[in-house]
Design an enzyme around this catalytic site. Sequence first.
Site, short mmCIF file in Angstrom:
data_model
loop_
_atom_site.label_atom_id
_atom_site.label_comp_id
_atom_site.label_asym_id
_atom_site.label_seq_id
_atom_site.Cartn_x
_atom_site.Cartn_y
_atom_site.Cartn_z
N ASP A 1 -5.25 5.62 1.36
CA ASP A 1 -5.33 4.53 0.38
C ASP A 1 -6.70 3.86 0.45
O ASP A 1 -7.61 4.34 1.14
CB ASP A 1 -4.17 3.55 0.54
CG ASP A 1 -4.25 2.72 1.82
OD1 ASP A 1 -5.36 2.59 2.38
OD2 ASP A 1 -3.21 2.20 2.26
N HIS B 1 0.83 -1.20 0.00
CA HIS B 1 0.00 0.00 0.00
C HIS B 1 0.87 1.26 0.00
O HIS B 1 0.52 2.26 -0.63
CB HIS B 1 -0.91 0.03 1.24
CG HIS B 1 -1.99 -1.00 1.21
ND1 HIS B 1 -2.87 -1.21 2.24
CD2 HIS B 1 -2.34 -1.90 0.25
CE1 HIS B 1 -3.71 -2.18 1.92
NE2 HIS B 1 -3.39 -2.62 0.73
#
Length: 480
Positions: free
Chosen positions: A126, A28
């Site tokens: 994210d 991520h």
Amino acid sequence: MALDTHGQQQNLIKPPHVAIVPTPGIGHLTPLVELAKLLVVHHNFTITFIIPNDGSHLAPQKKLLEALDPQAISYIFLPPVSFDDLPDDVMVETKIALTLTRSLPALHDSLKVLTESTRLVALLVDLFGADTSDVANELHVPPYIFFTTSAFSLSLIFHFPHLHETTTCEYRDLPELVQLPGCVPLHGRDFMDPVQDRSNEAYKVMVRMCKKYKSAAGIVVNSFVDLEPGAFKAFKEQGQGLPPVYPVGPVIKISSADGFEGNECLKWLDKQPNESVLFVSFGSGGTFSQEQMTELALGLELSGQRFIWVVKSPNETAKNANYFNVQGCEDPSGFLPHGFLERTKEVGLVVPSWAPQVKMLSHQATGGFLTHCGWNSTLESIVHGVPLIAWPLYAEQRMNRVLLVDGLKVALGVRSNDKGIVESQDIAKYVRGLIEGDEGKLLRNKMKGYKEAAKLALSQEGSSTKSLAEVAQVWKGLKI
């Protein structure tokens, strides 16, 4: 009043500042770091990364952040959260989401400091970060999501609250294919992992999170228009009710750090014929059982093709056992079939734990990639024009496989037996088919077309370059 005007002028002199919050997992953080570099270099932003801390080993994250330009990009690690109240078998996705929600008070404090000391124009999180929107709104900072996987997956996120309300069975039991707007049809069993069990806490997390997506000020997607034209067109046509969607991909690592292992791999590759080697790697988190590891080894041997295999120690309980801790691997001879390393030493190279993936994929000797279909790996393959054997393990990887095999037609998809094991003779067939078969040639040509399209999207006048510039203009207040 004059003082106030002076204060406003002072603030406008400061460069626009973006706070970026990744959720746990190096996969991520990586694309967010690459996006931050683009915002700094091309659009003159300054950045602060605020890292929620799940209490695991954060050395890989620190190493990545320490390599950045400290003048433009700073970072803060929030205090670790506790998971002592959770059962041992809790899903990875639940832990990721809870790391964030349990860090919200600390995040609020860090953001408040940034609003007072910088010209903070956006909070970028994210795909698991939608729960930050309330904190952002309270501090009058527009909340944006950087969706680090496909537009296909984003389409499911948008559609999911409706599916949740209109179905009662488990999605794997849905009798018909699901047709998301502008996307290739898919089976419910191929939906992302955390929605596969309605009784699991991860399911409740997903329902709540998907509803919050619609309240984002905008969603930046790590894909590009020519890769998924149908999905991006559908987002535009659905218009009201959806936030603006900005395709800015492929945002990938340009190079990978040089290590001793890297040099060994590259020296070995330099001696191999063009497009003759299969690169085998299952990402930073993927793991196999001992039985599956043995089948994979025997399949590679049986294929007779050249390969480089990045191996990790087997794990009997989970396919994502390394997600929170990217661990090293013991001596592979301890878990590979007896005599395998000796028998394959002329055609194969086994590398414990890590290899410089970007350099491997960009090498002219690499002719295919056996992958878990993580989106970072997928985009790296597309940028370098390498066709795939798709072997999804967890998260949204089965959806990526559907896109790669049925939608884009750049991959062969593996099939498992009744016990969930992909057998050695099938593995050998896929490898031979990709590296030297006619089907492999078709996939390679198709992938080279997407490689050119990706290059074009990132060019100065390309669709993704323009799309990122549009986001930058909005954040700077130059475009409403």
